[in-house]
Design an enzyme around this catalytic site. Structure first.
Site, PDB file in Angstrom:
ATOM      1  N   CYS A  11      10.442 -11.153   3.745  1.00 10.78           N
ATOM      2  CA  CYS A  11      10.190 -10.034   4.649  1.00 10.78           C
ATOM      3  C   CYS A  11      11.289  -9.006   4.402  1.00 10.78           C
ATOM      4  CB  CYS A  11      10.102 -10.475   6.109  1.00 10.78           C
ATOM      5  SG  CYS A  11      11.639 -11.070   6.852  1.00 10.78           S
ATOM      6  N   ASN A  14      14.918 -10.681   6.420  1.00  8.17           N
ATOM      7  CA  ASN A  14      15.097 -12.132   6.350  1.00  8.17           C
ATOM      8  C   ASN A  14      15.726 -12.694   7.626  1.00  8.17           C
ATOM      9  OD1 ASN A  14      16.886 -14.536   4.282  1.00  8.17           O
ATOM     10  ND2 ASN A  14      14.817 -14.689   5.028  1.00  8.17           N
ATOM     11  N   ARG A  17      10.416 -12.878  10.242  1.00  5.76           N
ATOM     12  CA  ARG A  17       9.187 -13.459   9.696  1.00  5.76           C
ATOM     13  C   ARG A  17       9.429 -14.483   8.591  1.00  5.76           C
ATOM     14  NH1 ARG A  17       6.418  -7.928   8.261  1.00  5.76           N
ATOM     15  NH2 ARG A  17       8.626  -7.469   7.890  1.00  5.76           N
ATOM     16  N   SER A  18      10.233 -14.142   7.591  1.00  5.40           N
ATOM     17  CA  SER A  18      10.397 -15.091   6.470  1.00  5.40           C
ATOM     18  C   SER A  18      11.143 -16.364   6.860  1.00  5.40           C
ATOM     19  CB  SER A  18      10.987 -14.420   5.231  1.00  5.40           C
ATOM     20  OG  SER A  18      12.199 -13.782   5.498  1.00  5.40           O
ATOM     21  N   ASP A 128       5.851  -7.166  11.885  1.00  3.90           N
ATOM     22  CA  ASP A 128       7.274  -7.355  12.174  1.00  3.90           C
ATOM     23  C   ASP A 128       7.481  -7.323  13.685  1.00  3.90           C
ATOM     24  OD1 ASP A 128      10.018  -7.416  12.301  1.00  3.90           O
ATOM     25  OD2 ASP A 128      10.308  -5.831  10.810  1.00  3.90           O
TER      26      ASP A 128
END
Length: 160
Positions: A11, A14, A17-18, A128
């Site tokens: 993303c 970091n 989402r990731s 996001d």
């Protein structure tokens, strides 16, 4: 011995989402007894939060589902990642484009939108949640859980 399949979730920063996708996918892979076959990491396309743990709201939402993200630290995508990972999965089109610009032509086939593996959600992007309310983090988890299950099924069919 079979080569490990490696997955990188990406993303922007970091921290939302990731790392959530990394935590969800790690738990899923572990629960299926496949941890020795699949390597998992996450990174960001921007350097805003390098070294920081995931956003507190992401951690709380994940903890409510039995996931501990506290050990993760934000890092930025680096050129060796495009060789090291079999799947480089972007959370949205903007990050997909950033990754495509960083990769060499022969590496482009490794880069995908993560939501292409979802079966219940019919959207391309994981939104996001950073500037929104707490419900955004729950929605991200719902989306990521769906896409993670589809990704694992894809990996099983094609690599294991």
């Amino acid at each position: 011995m079979m080569k490990k399949v490696s997955v990188l979730f990406v993303c922007m920063g970091n921290i939302c989402r990731s790392p959530t996708a990394q935590g969800v996918f790690e738990q899923l892979v572990q629960s299926q007894g496949l941890a020795e076959h699949i390597a998992i990491d996450s990174a960001g396309t921007h350097a805003y939060h390098i070294g920081n743990p995931p956003d507190q709201r992401s951690q709380v939402a994940a903890q409510n589902r039995g996931l501990d993200l506290s050990g993760q630290r934000a890092r930025r995508v680096e050129s060796p990642d495009f060789e090291r990972f079999d799947y480089i999965l972007a959370m949205d089109r903007s990050n997909l484009e950033d990754l495509q610009h960083l990769a060499r032509q022969e590496q482009l086939e490794r880069i995908h939108l993560f939501m292409r593996f979802a079966t219940r959600w019919h959207v391309d992007e994981v939104p996001d949640p950073y500037y929104g309310g707490g419900s955004g983090f729950e929605r991200v988890l719902d989306m990521v859980e769906d896409a993670a299950a589809g990704l694992l099924e894809h990996i099983r069919r094609n690599h294991l």
